[in-house]
Design an enzyme around this catalytic site. Structure first.
Site, PDB file in Angstrom:
ATOM      1  N   HIS A 141       0.806  -1.232   0.000  1.00  0.00           N
ATOM      2  CA  HIS A 141       0.000   0.000   0.000  1.00  0.00           C
ATOM      3  C   HIS A 141       0.836   1.279   0.000  1.00  0.00           C
ATOM      4  CE1 HIS A 141      -3.302  -2.721   1.059  1.00  0.00           C
ATOM      5  NE2 HIS A 141      -4.159  -1.748   0.879  1.00  0.00           N
ATOM      6  N   HIS A 193      -2.708  -1.998  -4.850  1.00  0.00           N
ATOM      7  CA  HIS A 193      -4.029  -1.376  -4.711  1.00  0.00           C
ATOM      8  C   HIS A 193      -4.032  -0.143  -5.608  1.00  0.00           C
ATOM      9  CE1 HIS A 193      -7.659   0.405  -3.294  1.00  0.00           C
ATOM     10  NE2 HIS A 193      -7.761  -0.338  -2.211  1.00  0.00           N
ATOM     11  N   HIS A 272     -11.115  -7.495  -5.970  1.00  0.00           N
ATOM     12  CA  HIS A 272     -11.419  -6.523  -4.918  1.00  0.00           C
ATOM     13  C   HIS A 272     -12.118  -5.297  -5.543  1.00  0.00           C
ATOM     14  CE1 HIS A 272     -10.327  -3.260  -2.062  1.00  0.00           C
ATOM     15  NE2 HIS A 272     -10.533  -4.216  -1.162  1.00  0.00           N
ATOM     16  N   GLU A 324     -13.494  -8.949  -0.408  1.00  0.00           N
ATOM     17  CA  GLU A 324     -14.241  -7.688  -0.591  1.00  0.00           C
ATOM     18  C   GLU A 324     -14.484  -7.453  -2.080  1.00  0.00           C
ATOM     19  OE1 GLU A 324     -12.477  -5.199   3.144  1.00  0.00           O
ATOM     20  OE2 GLU A 324     -11.203  -5.194   1.392  1.00  0.00           O
ATOM     21  N   GLU A 340     -19.100  -2.125  -0.240  1.00  0.00           N
ATOM     22  CA  GLU A 340     -18.318  -1.217   0.600  1.00  0.00           C
ATOM     23  C   GLU A 340     -18.611   0.242   0.228  1.00  0.00           C
ATOM     24  OE1 GLU A 340     -14.107  -2.103   0.774  1.00  0.00           O
ATOM     25  OE2 GLU A 340     -13.683  -0.117   1.616  1.00  0.00           O
ATOM     26  N   CYS A 420     -11.051   3.193   5.995  1.00  0.00           N
ATOM     27  CA  CYS A 420     -11.003   3.828   4.667  1.00  0.00           C
ATOM     28  C   CYS A 420     -12.295   4.575   4.323  1.00  0.00           C
ATOM     29  CB  CYS A 420     -10.717   2.770   3.597  1.00  0.00           C
ATOM     30  SG  CYS A 420     -11.709   1.274   3.755  1.00  0.00           S
ATOM     31  N   CYS A 421     -13.442   4.068   4.795  1.00  0.00           N
ATOM     32  CA  CYS A 421     -14.719   4.608   4.292  1.00  0.00           C
ATOM     33  C   CYS A 421     -15.107   5.977   4.860  1.00  0.00           C
ATOM     34  CB  CYS A 421     -15.839   3.604   4.541  1.00  0.00           C
ATOM     35  SG  CYS A 421     -15.596   2.002   3.746  1.00  0.00           S
TER      36      CYS A 421
HETATM   37  O1  FUB Z   1      -6.790  -1.715   1.204  1.00  0.00           O
HETATM   38  C1  FUB Z   1      -7.160  -0.388   1.476  1.00  0.00           C
HETATM   39  C2  FUB Z   1      -8.625  -0.314   1.731  1.00  0.00           C
HETATM   40  O2  FUB Z   1      -8.980  -1.116   2.856  1.00  0.00           O
HETATM   41  C3  FUB Z   1      -9.474  -0.866   0.619  1.00  0.00           C
HETATM   42  O3  FUB Z   1      -9.745   0.027  -0.384  1.00  0.00           O
HETATM   43  C4  FUB Z   1     -10.688  -1.297   1.334  1.00  0.00           C
HETATM   44  O4  FUB Z   1     -11.466  -2.189   0.589  1.00  0.00           O
HETATM   45  C5  FUB Z   1     -10.123  -1.902   2.580  1.00  0.00           C
HETATM   46  O5  FUB Z   1      -9.729  -3.211   2.325  1.00  0.00           O
HETATM   47 ZN    ZN Z   2     -13.716   1.673   2.569  1.00  0.00          ZN
END
Ligand code: FUB
Ligand code: ZN
Length: 657
Positions: A141, A193, A272, A324, A340, A420-421
């Site tokens: 990441h 990612h 994902h 996910e 999500e 993250c959300c």
């Molecule tokens: O991996 C970073 C973030 O955490 C992802 O975008 C989400 O789905 C969660 O897994």
């Molecule tokens: Zn999120």
């Protein structure tokens, strides 16, 4: 035609934007600084546990050498800080605030202190394993976090002119550019990612430095090529320590990462869901910047796959908690899904890029579905509780006792270990003005019905007002000084295309009903003032899914305008799956309903039926046709507002009798 400056005046969204500025931003700042005592939940029972505190700002202080200690939290926790900063950048545009700006300026100084001389910044690797920088990018990441900073830095620079914000971003991008690329001395890789690609595209737009869009294009094109980059890194580099919070993936060239084939060969959205939708956002933006038609064709193909076969009626995407992820066409289970919040935010980002490439009302329709349903369902109306997963059917007992549903929360937690959300929602809502128009050559496309004033230079101002999403009556006033020649294109939502009216300067237009790609196109020359009154069809609709969606067979969803509605236990009692709706139901609308929430809602009610059991002690019994039922009144509330009262069952799809 100039890009507009927009001031949002919409009653519905102004309240959300007030919540972001006055509640979410201060709240999230206190959370990432560990200044508030809250319960931090794991997103599901199997998730990595880091739920004592956020520690995200402290990680930066430690990396900067300003504090002692170890890294704590998810290894991509830096991104929480950057998304917060990005939300601040947008919020300052509609609510200037010296104190908040100073806090953000100070944060930027801290970020610059944590950034290394060569531009690298990832506090997890700096604190825990500097020798492993960029060595295992499948799960590391690092590129994701730096991508989030670049987005934030660009946004903050655009708002405030803070040069440091942009310098940190360009140093980061230059660092990545020095390590990745086609040259023999660089790594031939791409992020595990996706996110950096879309960020580099934004940075290229801001700086006019094509090196950044070229790097994004390189990473997109390199994805899925052989030899597999993640496998090469796993095989050749110093292994990940056993005490790391993540391990090498078992299979490096896999659907989860969308890297088993090159992106142009992906047949369906897979893996994902947030990775997929961020990747697509970057692909669409880069396709425009580099005039790459085959890349745009891939985006179009995958857009169609998602929207026609893999998207929930709420706009949610990601059908399974395992990875996910997307699963397969028409697999849309309602009570085990993922959906999500970040993935719905990303669908808005993707839709915007697709509109920029090729204005078509279809993209704005999906954007609207996401904005009014799948995104804002991710937050409570107190601005301090959030869903990571957005189910379409919930049974609290199942969430508590079925390990396969431990991710399906019944109430929104105050925060998550993997957070993250919440900041993603904050930055989306604070930047809503960016989603209202697409300006292409001499055509202004009005994509959303969000009240505002838009100024297109000195010559032209467009105001829009109404009480959407509760009312379908929308007014535009176009004021222009020099009668510029332009086309004004108003999206007519797919759900209203069979029934809408338009008046121009009070005159009903009967010859204007032909739509061009979902838009009603009005051409000049424009007098000094023009008023346009649009009346959309706000009748309650029942919606069926494609019969291949087995989860929804024999069921309907209730929709009105842009809103998906749902049943909650609080209004309809327990055992919601025993309720059904007649095919000839008539619906009553109640406006301004006060459910004790900050927003008054329009609810929908009708009379339906409830299954009764002739002998409730028996699990099975001889079939009776028809099954006995009793009449029951049904009350539906907007899906986005569910779980704001006492915990209970919720259901979107309802059996039809
Ligand atoms: O991996 C970073 C973030 O955490 C992802 O975008 C989400 O789905 C969660 O897994
Ligand atoms: Zn999120």
């Amino acid at each position: 035609m100039k890009q507009p400056k927009i001031q949002i005046t919409d009653p519905f969204w102004s309240e959300y934007r007030r919540i972001v500025k006055d509640v979410m931003i201060p709240y999230q700042w206190s959370v990432i600084n560990d200044d508030v005592k809250i319960d931090i939940e794991r997103e599901n029972a199997n998730a990595f546990k880091a739920s004592e505190k956020s520690h995200a700002v402290q990680n930066l202080k430690i990396a900067a050498g300003l504090a002692q200690g170890d890294f704590y939290g998810f290894w991509f926790q830096d991104s929480d800080v950057y998304k917060w900063l990005e939300a601040v950048a947008y919020a300052l545009r509609y609510a200037p605030d010296q104190k908040l700006q100073q806090t953000a300026d100070d944060l930027l100084v801290l970020i610059s202190q944590a950034q290394e001389a060569d531009g690298y910044l990832d506090t997890f690797f700096q604190i825990r394993a500097p020798q492993l920088k960029f060595q295992h990018v499948s799960f590391s990441h690092e590129l994701y976090c730096m991508g989030h900073y670049i987005e934030a830095g660009v946004a903050y620079y655009q708002t405030t002119g803070n040069q440091l914000a942009l310098t940190i971003a360009t140093k980061m991008a230059d660092c990545i550019d020095a390590h990745f690329g086609p040259e023999a001395n660089k790594m031939h890789g791409y992020p595990g990612h996706p996110e950096l690609e879309l960020a580099l595209a934004k940075l290229a737009d801001e700086t006019h430095e094509t090196r950044y869009s070229d790097l994004a294009a390189y990473m997109i094109n390199q994805r899925g090529t052989k030899p597999n980059f993640f496998a090469e890194q796993a095989n050749n580099n110093e292994p990940l320590p056993a005490d790391f919070p993540f391990a090498e993936p078992e299979d490096n060239g896999q659907q989860y990462f969308q890297n088993h084939v090159p992106v142009r060969e992906l047949q369906a959205a897979e893996g994902h869901a947030v990775r997929m939708t961020y990747l697509l956002t970057g692909m669409a933006h880069v396709a425009r910047q580099t005039h790459d038609e085959s890349l745009q064709a891939a985006c179009q193909h995958l857009w169609k796959n998602i929207v026609d076969k893999q998207m929930y009626v709420t706009g949610g995407v990601g059908s399974t908690v395992a990875g996910e992820a997307f699963t397969f066409d028409y697999d849309l289970p309602n009570d085990t899904m993922y959906c999500e919040t970040c993935a719905s935010c990303a669908m808005v980002f993707f839709a915007k890029q697709m509109l920029e490439n090729n204005p078509d009302g279809e993209y704005a329709d999906v954007m609207e579905r996401e904005l009014y349903n799948g995104t804002i369902s991710g937050m409570s109306l107190d601005g301090q509780h959030f869903f990571y997963v957005n189910p379409l059917a919930v049974n609290p007992e199942a969430s508590a006792l079925d390990p396969n549903k431990s991710h399906v929360k019944v109430s929104r937690p105050a925060w998550f270990g993997c957070a993250c959300c919440p900041p993603n929602l904050a930055r989306l809502i604070a930047s809503l003005d960016q989603y209202l128009y697409t300006v292409k050559d001499e055509t202004i496309y009005s994509n959303q019905f969000v009240g505002h004033t838009a100024t297109f230079g000195a010559d032209l101002t467009i105001t829009q007002s109404g009480n959407y999403p509760w009312s379908g009556n929308i007014s535009y006033t176009i004021n222009t000084q020099n009668k510029p020649e332009f086309t004004f294109a108003i999206r007519i939502p797919d759900w209203s295309q069979a029934n809408y009216t338009v008046k121009i300067n009070g005159q009903l237009q009967n010859d204007l009903l032909d739509l061009d790609h979902g838009y009603l196109k009005l051409t000049g020359p424009w007098p000094a003032t023009t008023t346009i009154e649009l009346a959309l069809d706000m009748a309650v609709r029942t919606t069926q899914a494609n019969p291949l969606v087995t989860a929804d067979l024999g069921k309907v969803a209730v929709e009105r305008g842009p809103l998906v509605y749902c049943l909650e236990q609080a209004d309809n009692g327990a055992h919601l799956p025993t309720l059904s709706l007649g095919t000839e139901s008539t619906f009553q609308i109640q406006d301004n309903v006060d459910l004790g929430l900050p927003l008054k809602l329009t609810t929908v009610s009708t009379t339906g039926a409830k299954l009764t059991s002739t002998n409730s002690d028996q699990l099975y019994q001889s079939a009776q046709n028809p099954r006995p039922t009793t009449a029951q009144s049904l009350t539906f509330i907007p899906y986005f507002a569910w779980a704001n009262r006492q915990p209970g069952e919720m259901q979107v799809w309802l059996r039809q009798h």
